[in-house]
Design a protein around this motif. Structure first.
Motif, PDB file in Angstrom:
ATOM      1  N   THR A  89       4.577  -2.425  -0.640  1.00 43.10           N
ATOM      2  CA  THR A  89       4.284  -2.806  -2.363  1.00 43.10           C
ATOM      3  C   THR A  89       5.428  -2.184  -2.777  1.00 43.10           C
ATOM      4  O   THR A  89       6.030  -1.040  -2.416  1.00 43.10           O
ATOM      5  CB  THR A  89       3.342  -1.420  -2.553  1.00 43.10           C
ATOM      6  OG1 THR A  89       1.681  -1.941  -1.999  1.00 43.10           O
ATOM      7  CG2 THR A  89       2.749  -1.983  -4.579  1.00 43.10           C
ATOM      8  N   LEU A  91       7.572  -1.802  -6.142  1.00 44.74           N
ATOM      9  CA  LEU A  91       6.712  -0.637  -7.023  1.00 44.74           C
ATOM     10  C   LEU A  91       7.545  -0.868  -8.228  1.00 44.74           C
ATOM     11  O   LEU A  91       8.457   0.066  -8.306  1.00 44.74           O
ATOM     12  CB  LEU A  91       6.736   0.653  -6.724  1.00 44.74           C
ATOM     13  CG  LEU A  91       6.005   1.420  -8.509  1.00 44.74           C
ATOM     14  CD1 LEU A  91       5.073   0.850  -8.681  1.00 44.74           C
ATOM     15  CD2 LEU A  91       5.522   3.084  -7.345  1.00 44.74           C
ATOM     16  N   VAL A 111       4.834 -11.702  -1.738  1.00 45.98           N
ATOM     17  CA  VAL A 111       3.408 -11.230  -1.946  1.00 45.98           C
ATOM     18  C   VAL A 111       2.940 -12.364  -1.200  1.00 45.98           C
ATOM     19  O   VAL A 111       1.182 -11.972  -0.630  1.00 45.98           O
ATOM     20  CB  VAL A 111       3.488 -11.410  -3.559  1.00 45.98           C
ATOM     21  CG1 VAL A 111       1.281 -11.467  -3.427  1.00 45.98           C
ATOM     22  CG2 VAL A 111       3.511 -10.338  -4.155  1.00 45.98           C
ATOM     23  N   ASN A 115       1.638  -9.120   1.243  1.00 47.85           N
ATOM     24  CA  ASN A 115       1.922  -7.211   0.264  1.00 47.85           C
ATOM     25  C   ASN A 115       1.328  -7.565  -0.804  1.00 47.85           C
ATOM     26  O   ASN A 115       0.819  -8.333  -1.451  1.00 47.85           O
ATOM     27  CB  ASN A 115       3.262  -7.790   0.616  1.00 47.85           C
ATOM     28  CG  ASN A 115       4.226  -7.832   1.832  1.00 47.85           C
ATOM     29  OD1 ASN A 115       3.840  -6.466   2.649  1.00 47.85           O
ATOM     30  ND2 ASN A 115       4.729  -8.511   1.944  1.00 47.85           N
ATOM     31  N   THR A 116       2.318  -6.799  -1.102  1.00 47.13           N
ATOM     32  CA  THR A 116       1.688  -6.043  -2.814  1.00 47.13           C
ATOM     33  C   THR A 116       2.843  -5.839  -4.470  1.00 47.13           C
ATOM     34  O   THR A 116       3.919  -5.705  -3.533  1.00 47.13           O
ATOM     35  CB  THR A 116       0.731  -4.584  -2.855  1.00 47.13           C
ATOM     36  OG1 THR A 116      -0.585  -5.344  -2.020  1.00 47.13           O
ATOM     37  CG2 THR A 116       0.202  -4.943  -4.937  1.00 47.13           C
ATOM     38  N   PHE A 118       3.511  -4.215  -7.486  1.00 49.46           N
ATOM     39  CA  PHE A 118       2.836  -3.707  -8.870  1.00 49.46           C
ATOM     40  C   PHE A 118       4.228  -3.106 -10.000  1.00 49.46           C
ATOM     41  O   PHE A 118       5.097  -2.667  -9.133  1.00 49.46           O
ATOM     42  CB  PHE A 118       2.274  -2.287  -8.658  1.00 49.46           C
ATOM     43  CG  PHE A 118       2.163  -1.485  -9.432  1.00 49.46           C
ATOM     44  CD1 PHE A 118       0.206  -0.783  -9.600  1.00 49.46           C
ATOM     45  CD2 PHE A 118       2.184  -1.010 -10.332  1.00 49.46           C
ATOM     46  CE1 PHE A 118      -0.707  -0.546 -10.538  1.00 49.46           C
ATOM     47  CE2 PHE A 118       2.013  -0.135 -11.157  1.00 49.46           C
ATOM     48  CZ  PHE A 118       0.686   0.385 -11.235  1.00 49.46           C
ATOM     49  N   LYS A 199      -5.115  -7.269 -12.531  1.00 51.56           N
ATOM     50  CA  LYS A 199      -4.751  -7.516 -10.647  1.00 51.56           C
ATOM     51  C   LYS A 199      -5.203  -9.054 -10.299  1.00 51.56           C
ATOM     52  O   LYS A 199      -5.864  -9.591 -11.076  1.00 51.56           O
ATOM     53  CB  LYS A 199      -5.586  -6.936  -9.923  1.00 51.56           C
ATOM     54  CG  LYS A 199      -6.012  -7.370  -8.315  1.00 51.56           C
ATOM     55  CD  LYS A 199      -6.676  -6.914  -7.557  1.00 51.56           C
ATOM     56  CE  LYS A 199      -6.627  -7.707  -6.223  1.00 51.56           C
ATOM     57  NZ  LYS A 199      -7.151  -6.746  -5.224  1.00 51.56           N
ATOM     58  N   TYR A 209      -0.303  -6.754  -8.850  1.00 50.90           N
ATOM     59  CA  TYR A 209      -1.014  -5.496 -10.218  1.00 50.90           C
ATOM     60  C   TYR A 209       0.546  -5.823 -11.707  1.00 50.90           C
ATOM     61  O   TYR A 209       1.270  -5.696 -11.421  1.00 50.90           O
ATOM     62  CB  TYR A 209      -1.355  -3.853  -9.662  1.00 50.90           C
ATOM     63  CG  TYR A 209      -2.393  -4.623  -9.208  1.00 50.90           C
ATOM     64  CD1 TYR A 209      -3.410  -4.055  -9.431  1.00 50.90           C
ATOM     65  CD2 TYR A 209      -1.846  -4.292  -7.562  1.00 50.90           C
ATOM     66  CE1 TYR A 209      -4.231  -3.921  -8.378  1.00 50.90           C
ATOM     67  CE2 TYR A 209      -2.924  -4.671  -6.291  1.00 50.90           C
ATOM     68  CZ  TYR A 209      -4.159  -3.904  -6.980  1.00 50.90           C
ATOM     69  OH  TYR A 209      -5.102  -4.259  -5.853  1.00 50.90           O
ATOM     70  N   ILE A 238      -2.915   1.084  -5.401  1.00 46.31           N
ATOM     71  CA  ILE A 238      -2.193  -0.072  -4.440  1.00 46.31           C
ATOM     72  C   ILE A 238      -2.795   0.778  -2.691  1.00 46.31           C
ATOM     73  O   ILE A 238      -3.262   1.054  -2.318  1.00 46.31           O
ATOM     74  CB  ILE A 238      -0.498   0.900  -4.571  1.00 46.31           C
ATOM     75  CG1 ILE A 238      -0.106   0.551  -5.298  1.00 46.31           C
ATOM     76  CG2 ILE A 238       0.188   0.542  -3.229  1.00 46.31           C
ATOM     77  CD1 ILE A 238       1.138   2.051  -5.860  1.00 46.31           C
ATOM     78  N   VAL A 243       5.953   2.244   0.425  1.00 50.00           N
ATOM     79  CA  VAL A 243       6.334   1.772  -1.696  1.00 50.00           C
ATOM     80  C   VAL A 243       7.851   1.875  -1.306  1.00 50.00           C
ATOM     81  O   VAL A 243       8.395   2.853  -0.847  1.00 50.00           O
ATOM     82  CB  VAL A 243       5.562   3.101  -2.206  1.00 50.00           C
ATOM     83  CG1 VAL A 243       6.548   2.555  -3.549  1.00 50.00           C
ATOM     84  CG2 VAL A 243       4.429   2.841  -1.486  1.00 50.00           C
TER      85      VAL A 243
END
Length: 401
Positions: A89, A91, A111, A115-116, A118, A199, A209, A238, A243
């Motif tokens: 993630t 962040l 992403v 992946n993520t 935020f 989201k 996010y 998450i 992170v």
């Protein structure tokens, strides 16, 4: 010097000593400026959050990124495999720091690889909002207090109320096919529940996010009562794993604070820089003697007002000091409104927009968009060339319509 003069001088010295003593005895005032710096212990720093990230369930490791997202992720990309070595993630928590288009595209690519991302920001990057078919609006009417809550009933008891650093922005347009509403805020100024946390499923591969109340992650709010439960609930979305924490200190650890850190970190640029300095030094040594300048023919003075104005404008533009230009454009535009329409520009709320529309005969929606842009640019720490072109285009459109 007579006795009376000595007494006056002594009293004056005692007076200044007293003032200095009182000044130094006063407690240090609290710095309420929002820094969102993970090293700061002041109210709107992120020291507590950064220290506690490793302790949250599901977070295996935390890597602090002190470069742009593009610089870091581009180096992490494996061109043979077509994937990122960094997985987890990304962040980012900030008041409204500028994110360039290249970094935004690299984050979307990150992403897309499963992946993520935020982001908690007062106003997410425009390029990101356009890509995700989202729109964010800002209320010009300030609120002293706001209730922040989450949509999931499981977090019903984790709602909080904040009274400092409150953001007026909220989501107005959502792509319901890919977007899920996760949280709301209700401000005292308008008493209406607004969406402030969503989201977005990106190409069915990763998730993004977007959170619009970054102040909830700061030291001040994490130390108040049970506010940490809300933060833990937000960060619980998450996924498990690593992170990558985006620091506001965009400086590489190995490069220090030197402004020439990029040049000195690239061997070809470093050699060119050193060669240029050596050539300049040689030039100075061999041309240090005083020389008689060629006598030029002086032409009669002419009116160069327009040329001077263009030159000054070009100097500002070529120096890339976009913040200065944006600030001047806004200042002169507001002065023009005050001088032309006799309207006070200190409070640019809905009433102000309505009065300006009536007096100027301009379209009200156009005026709202213009002052929304002005509010956005005033809150940005760094303005880009695109920002300068946008504000200039909108102001010229106001005058021409």
């Amino acid at each position: 010097m007579n006795k009376t003069a000595r007494i006056y001088i002594l009293l004056l010295i005692l007076f200044f000593v007293g003032i200095v003593a009182i000044e130094f005895s006063q407690p240090t005032p609290v710095d309420w400026r929002p820094s969102y710096n993970e090293k700061h212990t002041k109210p709107f720093g992120l020291k507590i959050l950064r220290e506690q990230l490793e302790n949250l369930d599901g977070i295996d490791s935390v890597v602090t990124i002190r470069r742009t997202a593009y610089e870091y992720l581009n180096e992490s990309f494996d061109w043979e495999e077509g994937t990122f070595d960094a997985k987890g993630t990304f962040l980012s928590i900030n008041k409204g720091g500028y994110v360039d288009k290249y970094s935004t595209n690299e984050l979307l690519k990150f992403v897309e690889n499963g992946n993520t991302l935020f982001i908690s920001n007062t106003y997410p990057p425009t390029h990101l909002l356009d890509t995700l078919a989202l729109d964010v609006k800002t209320d010009f009417q300030p609120s002293k207090k706001g209730n922040i809550s989450l949509a999931n009933k499981r977090f019903k008891n984790d709602s909080i109320t904040i009274n400092r650093g409150l953001n007026q922005s909220y989501f107005t347009t959502l792509d319901t096919a890919t977007t899920t509403v996760l949280g709301y805020h209700k401000l005292t100024a308008h008493d209406t529940t607004r969406v402030n946390f969503v989201k977005v499923d990106f190409k069915n591969k990763g998730a993004i996010y977007l959170h619009l109340q970054p102040a909830t992650f700061t030291n001040y709010h994490l130390l108040k009562e049970y506010n940490k439960k809300y933060t833990e609930a937000v960060l619980s979305y998450i996924p498990d794993g690593a992170v990558y924490f985006a620091s506001v200190n965009k400086v590489g650890d190995e490069l220090g604070d030197n402004e020439l850190r990029f040049i000195m970190n690239q061997p070809p640029l470093r050699w060119a820089w050193q060669f240029g300095l050596a050539a300049l030094l040689i030039f100075i040594i061999f041309n240090a003697k005083r020389r008689q300048r060629i006598v030029k023919v002086i032409k009669p003075l002419e009116n160069t007002t327009i040329a001077f104005t263009k030159t000054i404008g070009n100097l500002y533009y070529e120096s890339k000091n976009h913040n200065n230009l944006v600030e001047k454009k806004i200042t002169y535009f507001l002065e023009s409104i005050r001088r032309t329409y006799y309207i006070d520009t200190q409070v640019m709320d809905e009433k102000f927009v309505k009065n300006l529309a009536l007096k100027s005969g301009k379209d009200k929606e156009q005026i709202e968009r213009l002052f929304k842009l002005i509010a956005q640019l005033k809150g940005k720490k760094y303005c880009s060339e695109d920002d300068l072109l946008r504000i200039n285009k909108n102001i010229e459109k106001f005058y021409s319509n």
